[in-house]
Scaffold this motif. Structure first.
Motif, PDB file in Angstrom:
ATOM      1  N   VAL A 126      -2.831  20.423  23.154  1.00 32.69           N
ATOM      2  CA  VAL A 126      -1.424  20.343  22.761  1.00 32.69           C
ATOM      3  C   VAL A 126      -0.629  21.038  23.861  1.00 32.69           C
ATOM      4  O   VAL A 126      -0.831  22.223  24.113  1.00 32.69           O
ATOM      5  CB  VAL A 126      -1.178  21.038  21.395  1.00 32.69           C
ATOM      6  CG1 VAL A 126       0.273  20.883  20.980  1.00 32.69           C
ATOM      7  CG2 VAL A 126      -2.110  20.474  20.334  1.00 32.69           C
ATOM      8  N   TYR A 127       0.240  20.311  24.545  1.00 32.24           N
ATOM      9  CA  TYR A 127       0.909  20.899  25.699  1.00 32.24           C
ATOM     10  C   TYR A 127       2.417  20.685  25.710  1.00 32.24           C
ATOM     11  O   TYR A 127       3.129  21.407  26.389  1.00 32.24           O
ATOM     12  CB  TYR A 127       0.307  20.360  26.999  1.00 32.24           C
ATOM     13  CG  TYR A 127       0.323  18.858  27.081  1.00 32.24           C
ATOM     14  CD1 TYR A 127       1.404  18.182  27.637  1.00 32.24           C
ATOM     15  CD2 TYR A 127      -0.732  18.120  26.567  1.00 32.24           C
ATOM     16  CE1 TYR A 127       1.421  16.799  27.692  1.00 32.24           C
ATOM     17  CE2 TYR A 127      -0.717  16.738  26.621  1.00 32.24           C
ATOM     18  CZ  TYR A 127       0.355  16.087  27.187  1.00 32.24           C
ATOM     19  OH  TYR A 127       0.365  14.716  27.221  1.00 32.24           O
ATOM     20  N   ASP A 128       2.926  19.698  24.983  1.00 32.57           N
ATOM     21  CA  ASP A 128       4.362  19.433  25.040  1.00 32.57           C
ATOM     22  C   ASP A 128       4.881  18.906  23.711  1.00 32.57           C
ATOM     23  O   ASP A 128       5.768  18.079  23.678  1.00 32.57           O
ATOM     24  CB  ASP A 128       4.646  18.431  26.168  1.00 32.57           C
ATOM     25  CG  ASP A 128       6.131  18.367  26.535  1.00 32.57           C
ATOM     26  OD1 ASP A 128       6.844  19.363  26.300  1.00 32.57           O
ATOM     27  OD2 ASP A 128       6.572  17.324  27.035  1.00 32.57           O
ATOM     28  N   SER A 129       4.312  19.377  22.619  1.00 30.27           N
ATOM     29  CA  SER A 129       4.724  18.902  21.308  1.00 30.27           C
ATOM     30  C   SER A 129       5.945  19.679  20.838  1.00 30.27           C
ATOM     31  O   SER A 129       5.989  20.910  20.966  1.00 30.27           O
ATOM     32  CB  SER A 129       3.579  19.049  20.303  1.00 30.27           C
ATOM     33  OG  SER A 129       3.909  18.435  19.082  1.00 30.27           O
ATOM     34  N   LYS A 130       6.917  18.982  20.287  1.00 30.54           N
ATOM     35  CA  LYS A 130       8.128  19.636  19.787  1.00 30.54           C
ATOM     36  C   LYS A 130       7.857  20.450  18.535  1.00 30.54           C
ATOM     37  O   LYS A 130       8.649  21.301  18.158  1.00 30.54           O
ATOM     38  CB  LYS A 130       9.208  18.595  19.526  1.00 30.54           C
ATOM     39  CG  LYS A 130       9.678  17.923  20.792  1.00 30.54           C
ATOM     40  CD  LYS A 130      10.703  16.859  20.531  1.00 30.54           C
ATOM     41  CE  LYS A 130      11.064  16.230  21.860  1.00 30.54           C
ATOM     42  NZ  LYS A 130      11.848  15.047  21.781  1.00 30.54           N
TER      43      LYS A 130
END
Length: 124
Positions: free
Chosen positions: A92-96
């Protein structure tokens, strides 16, 4: 026989590693295991394999789910089958929002059940 039931939103969440907490569901199930994990952006990545087949289902958020070195872009509603003994991990690296990941394992994972029971007993 009395059915076991619950609500993961009302459960205590067990810390697993940096950026990942989980709830183990169905502690009385004998032949399968089920967990819900909350995975936050920047979670500690941990490639691993196990003798269990696994179905991973993304309920919330976005991530890459790596299976045998191949990344799969996942979003709510996405699912993937992880064969037994194949290396995999979630990134998970760019989840809002945090990823909610439902995992179903067969056969069961008694180490998850025992660890979660111990965690819950320490919370009382």
């Amino acid at each position: 026989m009395k059915a076991e039931y619950g609500n993961w939103n009302e459960s205590k969440w067990q810390p697993v590693r940096e950026g990942i907490d989980r709830v183990v569901l169905g502690l009385t199930a004998e032949t399968m295991s089920c967990t819900v994990a909350e995975c936050k952006s920047g979670n500690e990545v941990k490639p691993h394999s196990h003798p269990n087949e696994q179905i991973a289902i993304i309920l919330q958020g976005t991530c890459d789910y790596y299976v045998d070195g191949t990344p799969y872009a996942m979003k709510p509603g996405s699912w993937i089958v992880v064969p037994a003994n194949v290396e995999h991990y979630i990134h998970v690296y760019d989840s809002k929002e945090p990823v909610l990941n439902l995992d179903i394992f067969a056969p069961n994972r008694p180490e998850y059940t025992e660890s979660f029971k111990k965690f819950l007993s320490q919370q009382e």
